[in-house]
Design a protein around this motif. Structure first.
Motif, PDB file in Angstrom:
ATOM      1  N   ILE A  65       0.863  -1.177   0.000  1.00 10.85           N
ATOM      2  CA  ILE A  65       0.000   0.000   0.000  1.00 10.85           C
ATOM      3  C   ILE A  65       0.900   1.228   0.000  1.00 10.85           C
ATOM      4  N   LEU A  66       0.772   2.026  -1.050  1.00 13.32           N
ATOM      5  CA  LEU A  66       1.667   3.167  -1.244  1.00 13.32           C
ATOM      6  C   LEU A  66       1.191   4.401  -0.494  1.00 13.32           C
ATOM      7  N   ASP A  67       2.141   5.239  -0.151  1.00  8.92           N
ATOM      8  CA  ASP A  67       1.819   6.561   0.390  1.00  8.92           C
ATOM      9  C   ASP A  67       1.101   7.355  -0.705  1.00  8.92           C
ATOM     10  N   PRO A  68      -0.003   8.038  -0.390  1.00 13.54           N
ATOM     11  CA  PRO A  68      -0.770   8.754  -1.423  1.00 13.54           C
ATOM     12  C   PRO A  68       0.067   9.721  -2.251  1.00 13.54           C
ATOM     13  N   GLU A  69       0.994  10.426  -1.603  1.00 16.46           N
ATOM     14  CA  GLU A  69       1.830  11.373  -2.347  1.00 16.46           C
ATOM     15  C   GLU A  69       2.753  10.642  -3.313  1.00 16.46           C
ATOM     16  N   ALA A  70       3.298   9.520  -2.888  1.00 11.83           N
ATOM     17  CA  ALA A  70       4.167   8.740  -3.770  1.00 11.83           C
ATOM     18  C   ALA A  70       3.378   8.180  -4.950  1.00 11.83           C
ATOM     19  N   GLU A  71       2.165   7.717  -4.671  1.00 12.83           N
ATOM     20  CA  GLU A  71       1.327   7.174  -5.742  1.00 12.83           C
ATOM     21  C   GLU A  71       0.974   8.264  -6.745  1.00 12.83           C
ATOM     22  N   PHE A  72       0.762   9.470  -6.250  1.00  5.82           N
ATOM     23  CA  PHE A  72       0.421  10.593  -7.126  1.00  5.82           C
ATOM     24  C   PHE A  72       1.569  10.920  -8.075  1.00  5.82           C
ATOM     25  N   THR A  73       2.793  10.716  -7.612  1.00  4.38           N
ATOM     26  CA  THR A  73       3.958  11.009  -8.453  1.00  4.38           C
ATOM     27  C   THR A  73       4.308   9.864  -9.404  1.00  4.38           C
ATOM     28  N   GLY A  74       3.553   8.779  -9.348  1.00  2.00           N
ATOM     29  CA  GLY A  74       3.758   7.683 -10.291  1.00  2.00           C
ATOM     30  C   GLY A  74       4.516   6.489  -9.756  1.00  2.00           C
ATOM     31  N   VAL A  75       4.819   6.475  -8.463  1.00  2.00           N
ATOM     32  CA  VAL A  75       5.497   5.325  -7.860  1.00  2.00           C
ATOM     33  C   VAL A  75       4.533   4.144  -7.823  1.00  2.00           C
ATOM     34  N   THR A  76       5.031   2.946  -8.094  1.00  2.00           N
ATOM     35  CA  THR A  76       4.216   1.735  -8.069  1.00  2.00           C
ATOM     36  C   THR A  76       4.772   0.741  -7.061  1.00  2.00           C
ATOM     37  N   GLY A  77       3.956  -0.264  -6.757  1.00  2.00           N
ATOM     38  CA  GLY A  77       4.422  -1.325  -5.868  1.00  2.00           C
ATOM     39  C   GLY A  77       5.618  -2.045  -6.448  1.00  2.00           C
TER      40      GLY A  77
END
Length: 322
Positions: free
Chosen positions: A291-303
């Motif tokens: 489960i990614l941090d929302p800010e990281a997910e927003f920047t395009g980071v994936t599992g």
């Protein structure tokens, strides 16, 4: 009892035949097919997430056709009820008692098509059976039997009227993968055979369900050295420490990777697990559990990025534990 070389060869040959059988329906996707077969032999379940029209349903139906066991297909819709999946108890006037009528989940291979179109209540009913292998109705448990595998499909597009699977419940799937678009030559071959609308129907049963159960038991006997399992544990721990992850890989995920690695080793005719097995399976088995941090997910980071960083940071073992 240690797995003999003869047993490893038999296992690898059986898997090769099964994959070749599936290759008739799904062209140019050998690695994805191998992952799905690995999940079945581990006793796990698969989530196929991809854009429409890439062959998700064809792959699931082809695998079901390859097994001389029961199979079922559930088309998930917003009005589908949990009892439509698990079954229901009905009063029988002739006998004066309640009789349980099994639902479509009682099959060797269950295709859950477009699982994200069902309500959360219906999704949870299926996910509970996947974890427990038992349906409990009116206090009476009903085992679904072995082998038992769910292949769920969902589309990442057209989200209107859908219910995304809760991130925490994605942990119930051993592997999450996608087929993707075929390469140029495969596309041409498919177009030349465009009149064939039922590719999965050409896939014939080649292996009995009881043999699948035996193969699963054999894979459990594959040797995993403490050094390799420590390596796996360190990778999992690294995902929990990643700054972009709100929640890293659970112990369920670590156990899933250990079991899958044993099957992967046997398909390579080995009776022992190597660090390479862990590395090759880490992303498809672990990435969807993070489960990614929302800010990281927003920047395009994936599992997958988190797992790849963990693999890069943890050095594989070079010696066995005495």
């Amino acid at each position: 009892m240690p797995v003999s070389q003869e047993q490893a060869d038999w296992f690898a040959d059986a898997v090769a035949q099964l994959i070749a059988n599936l290759d008739q329906a799904i062209l140019g996707k050998h690695e994805v097919i191998k992952l799905v077969v690995t999940s079945m032999l581990t006793g796990g379940h698969v989530l196929l997430e991809d854009v429409p029209g890439t062959g998700k349903t064809v792959l699931a139906k082809s695998l079901a056709n390859s097994i001389e066991g029961s199979q079922s297909r559930i088309q998930f819709t917003p009005d589908l009820l949990p009892s439509d999946v698990t079954g229901v108890t009905i009063y029988d006037q002739s006998s004066g008692s309640f009789q349980f009528h099994p639902g479509p989940v009682f099959a060797s291979v269950v295709l859950a098509d477009e699982i994200n179109r069902a309500s959360p209540k219906t999704q949870s009913a299926l996910l509970e059976v996947m974890e427990e292998g038992v349906v409990t109705v009116d206090g009476t448990p009903h085992p679904v039997g072995t082998p038992f595998m769910v292949i769920a499909t969902q589309n990442p597009v057209e989200q209107a009227g859908t219910y995304s699977l809760p991130e925490a419940q994605l942990d119930r799937f051993l592997i999450k993968t996608s087929l993707g678009y075929p390469d140029r030559q495969t596309t041409v071959n498919l177009l030349l055979d465009s009149q064939n609308r039922t590719r999965s129907d050409a896939v014939k049963p080649i292996i009995q369900a009881s043999v699948i159960a035996s193969m699963t038991q054999l894979a459990a006997e594959v040797h995993a050295d403490a050094a390799v399992m420590t390596y796996l544990s360190d990778i999992v721990e690294r995902t929990r420490q990643d700054s972009d992850a709100s929640l890293g890989v659970s112990i369920r995920g670590a156990l899933a990777l250990a079991r899958a690695a044993k099957v992967w080793a046997l398909t390579d005719r080995r009776s022992y697990v190597t660090p390479d097995d862990i590395q090759e399976l880490a992303v498809p088995v672990l990435a969807h559990r993070i489960i990614l941090d929302p800010e990281a997910e927003f920047t395009g980071v994936t599992g997958a990025n988190v797992v790849e960083r963990a693999l890069a940071a943890v050095a594989p073992p070079t010696t066995r534990v005495a």
